[in-house]
Design a protein around this motif. Structure first.
Motif, PDB file in Angstrom:
ATOM      1  N   GLN A  39       0.624  -1.194  -0.150  1.00  8.58           N
ATOM      2  CA  GLN A  39       0.034  -0.050  -0.046  1.00  8.58           C
ATOM      3  C   GLN A  39       1.040   1.282   0.027  1.00  8.58           C
ATOM      4  OE1 GLN A  39      -1.829   0.489   3.874  1.00  8.58           O
ATOM      5  NE2 GLN A  39      -2.736   2.408   3.240  1.00  8.58           N
ATOM      6  N   GLN A  40       1.936   1.198   0.733  1.00  7.92           N
ATOM      7  CA  GLN A  40       2.773   2.608   1.055  1.00  7.92           C
ATOM      8  C   GLN A  40       3.639   2.589  -0.355  1.00  7.92           C
ATOM      9  OE1 GLN A  40       5.225   2.122   4.497  1.00  7.92           O
ATOM     10  NE2 GLN A  40       3.531   2.696   5.814  1.00  7.92           N
ATOM     11  N   ALA A  41       3.864   1.545  -0.837  1.00  2.00           N
ATOM     12  CA  ALA A  41       4.799   1.739  -2.253  1.00  2.00           C
ATOM     13  C   ALA A  41       3.784   2.293  -3.315  1.00  2.00           C
ATOM     14  CB  ALA A  41       5.185   0.190  -2.753  1.00  2.00           C
ATOM     15  N   ALA A  42       2.609   1.734  -3.560  1.00  2.00           N
ATOM     16  CA  ALA A  42       1.648   2.165  -4.308  1.00  2.00           C
ATOM     17  C   ALA A  42       1.279   3.642  -4.086  1.00  2.00           C
ATOM     18  CB  ALA A  42       0.200   1.526  -4.219  1.00  2.00           C
ATOM     19  N   ALA A  43       1.084   4.185  -2.866  1.00  2.99           N
ATOM     20  CA  ALA A  43       0.911   5.754  -2.491  1.00  2.99           C
ATOM     21  C   ALA A  43       2.277   6.463  -2.836  1.00  2.99           C
ATOM     22  CB  ALA A  43       1.119   5.938  -0.995  1.00  2.99           C
ATOM     23  N   LYS A  44       3.541   5.629  -2.871  1.00  6.15           N
ATOM     24  CA  LYS A  44       4.787   6.523  -3.346  1.00  6.15           C
ATOM     25  C   LYS A  44       4.865   6.601  -4.951  1.00  6.15           C
ATOM     26  CE  LYS A  44       7.415   7.591   0.125  1.00  6.15           C
ATOM     27  NZ  LYS A  44       8.365   8.756   0.179  1.00  6.15           N
ATOM     28  N   GLY A  45       3.958   5.841  -5.685  1.00  5.92           N
ATOM     29  CA  GLY A  45       3.868   5.694  -7.196  1.00  5.92           C
ATOM     30  C   GLY A  45       4.740   4.437  -7.774  1.00  5.92           C
ATOM     31  N   LEU A  46       4.784   3.640  -6.887  1.00 10.16           N
ATOM     32  CA  LEU A  46       5.468   2.333  -7.617  1.00 10.16           C
ATOM     33  C   LEU A  46       4.654   1.642  -7.931  1.00 10.16           C
ATOM     34  CD1 LEU A  46       8.110   1.492  -4.719  1.00 10.16           C
ATOM     35  CD2 LEU A  46       8.644   2.373  -7.111  1.00 10.16           C
ATOM     36  N   SER A  47       4.733   0.830  -9.321  1.00  8.51           N
ATOM     37  CA  SER A  47       3.666  -0.009  -9.831  1.00  8.51           C
ATOM     38  C   SER A  47       3.795  -1.437  -9.258  1.00  8.51           C
ATOM     39  CB  SER A  47       3.851  -0.267 -11.545  1.00  8.51           C
ATOM     40  OG  SER A  47       5.080  -0.759 -11.426  1.00  8.51           O
ATOM     41  N   PRO A  48       2.665  -2.107  -9.451  1.00 10.82           N
ATOM     42  CA  PRO A  48       2.685  -3.409  -8.720  1.00 10.82           C
ATOM     43  C   PRO A  48       3.744  -4.468  -9.363  1.00 10.82           C
ATOM     44  CG  PRO A  48       0.613  -2.896  -9.501  1.00 10.82           C
ATOM     45  CD  PRO A  48       1.295  -1.784  -9.996  1.00 10.82           C
ATOM     46  N   LEU A  49       4.244  -4.079 -10.649  1.00 13.51           N
ATOM     47  CA  LEU A  49       5.317  -4.860 -11.072  1.00 13.51           C
ATOM     48  C   LEU A  49       6.680  -4.492 -10.414  1.00 13.51           C
ATOM     49  CD1 LEU A  49       6.001  -6.983 -13.242  1.00 13.51           C
ATOM     50  CD2 LEU A  49       6.505  -5.232 -14.842  1.00 13.51           C
ATOM     51  N   GLU A  50       6.807  -3.278 -10.155  1.00 16.03           N
ATOM     52  CA  GLU A  50       7.940  -2.711  -9.301  1.00 16.03           C
ATOM     53  C   GLU A  50       8.067  -3.288  -8.064  1.00 16.03           C
ATOM     54  OE1 GLU A  50       8.881   1.509 -11.916  1.00 16.03           O
ATOM     55  OE2 GLU A  50       7.196   1.179 -10.270  1.00 16.03           O
ATOM     56  N   MET A  51       6.884  -3.304  -7.468  1.00 16.27           N
ATOM     57  CA  MET A  51       6.886  -3.951  -6.025  1.00 16.27           C
ATOM     58  C   MET A  51       7.233  -5.412  -6.122  1.00 16.27           C
ATOM     59  SD  MET A  51       5.740  -3.231  -2.885  1.00 16.27           S
ATOM     60  CE  MET A  51       7.054  -3.958  -2.429  1.00 16.27           C
TER      61      MET A  51
END
Lengths: 240, 100
Positions: A39-51
């Motif tokens: 959730q925090q990664a998405a909030a920072k603008g990271l895509s699911p693939l980057e996660m």
């Protein structure tokens, strides 16, 4: 090396399952944190693939949390890499301790295995090695179960957004101390032998945690604990 | 569903350094003596690391300290999963009561 009678009766499949079962409590405790990280990664603008790339290539929870909190665009590559190195330095000590228990693994497994050595996996397999000879199937049963669930949890978290409640308020953060306390009991060899180790490690870890930011307290506490062991062990009592 | 090249570079750099921390202990262990003080140190390492990880969390407040004591007691006789459930419920409850 201490082969036991159980070696003959246990198949690799059974060992794999035993490893997966041993890691299960840690996996369950980890799920809320995996979701939060995503959730925090998405909030920072990271895509699911980057996660997914980060969770599979780095695969180290606390350093991933720190990295996501530091993330900006373009990514500060050197700062992120250095932070990961510092937080994960404890792995050197853990690996040195575990190496003697995986010496009989095929060589490629001794190269690939450490890639999956998370704290929880390490603690569980060290505990296993106390009781019986550690098998590759047990190691990878624990390691791959945790790895797979970490991938699913962190990627799922990027889609769930703000649905997740605060894990600290719900007490989930204390699942990890509880697991580690339970596992530490298995290493207790009496007050004279283990007492100084735990006291020194605890005192130094708490002191360093109070004054030094980051994860240095783990390395400092661990070094204090092993120093206490060396100082308090009589020379003639030194046996493998 | 894309990967930004800078993000990928950062992830790869983090991944390479993290793997180095993981493999280094295994590589140097072969060169360490099989007895003597170094062996004593390595034998003491698992309880030392576990204690160091846990101690600051346990001593961060009264709710955590009480829960840790109960966890220690429970861990002698109950399966790990049950111990974890007890610890999580207890610490959340005590934090509510004690305002931790």
């Amino acid at each position: 090396m201490q082969p036991t009678a159980s070696d003959a009766s246990s198949t690799p499949a059974r060992e794999f399952l035993a490893g997966a079962t041993a890691i299960a409590p840690a996996v369950i405790a980890m799920v809320p944190f995996a979701l939060i990280l995503g959730q925090q990664a998405a909030a920072k603008g990271l895509s699911p693939l980057e996660m997914l790339a980060m969770s599979s290539i780095v695969f180290a929870g606390s350093s991933q949390f720190l990295a996501v909190s530091l993330w900006s665009f373009p990514a500060p590559v050197a700062a992120l890499a250095l932070a990961a190195l510092l937080i994960n330095l404890r792995h050197v000590l853990m690996g040195a301790s575990l190496a003697g228990k995986v010496g009989h693994f095929p060589k490629w497994m001794r190269v690939v295995g450490p890639y999956f050595m998370a704290d929880e996996t390490w603690a569980v397999v060290e505990r296993r090695a106390l009781a019986t000879r550690l098998t590759p199937a047990y190691y990878f049963g624990a390691a791959l179960t945790l790895f797979g669930c970490w991938q699913i949890g962190t990627v799922l978290g990027t889609f769930l957004g703000a649905l997740i409640d605060d894990p600290v308020r719900l007490g989930f953060d204390f699942a990890f101390p509880a697991i580690f306390i339970s596992l530490a009991l298995g290493f207790w060899k009496g007050a004279r032998q283990t007492g100084p180790v735990m006291v020194a490690a605890a005192v130094v870890a708490v002191a360093v945690h109070a004054v030094v930011p980051g994860a240095w307290y783990v390395v400092a506490g661990a070094l204090a604990g092993i120093a206490a062991a060396v100082i308090t062990t009589p020379h003639e009592a030194v046996t493998p | 569903m894309t990967i930004d090249p800078w993000n990928l570079a950062a992830i790869l750099a983090m991944g390479v350094l993290t793997y180095l921390t993981r493999i280094t202990g295994f590589l140097i262990a072969d060169r360490l003596p099989k007895s003597g003080p170094v062996r004593v140190a390595l034998n003491a390492l698992p309880p030392a690391v576990l204690t160091a990880v846990v101690a600051p969390a346990v001593l961060s407040g009264p709710a955590e300290a009480i829960t840790a004591a109960v966890t220690l007691f429970a861990a002698f006789r109950l399966p790990l999963l049950l111990v974890v459930v007890i610890a999580v419920v207890l610490v959340a409850t005590l934090r509510q009561i004690l305002g931790g």
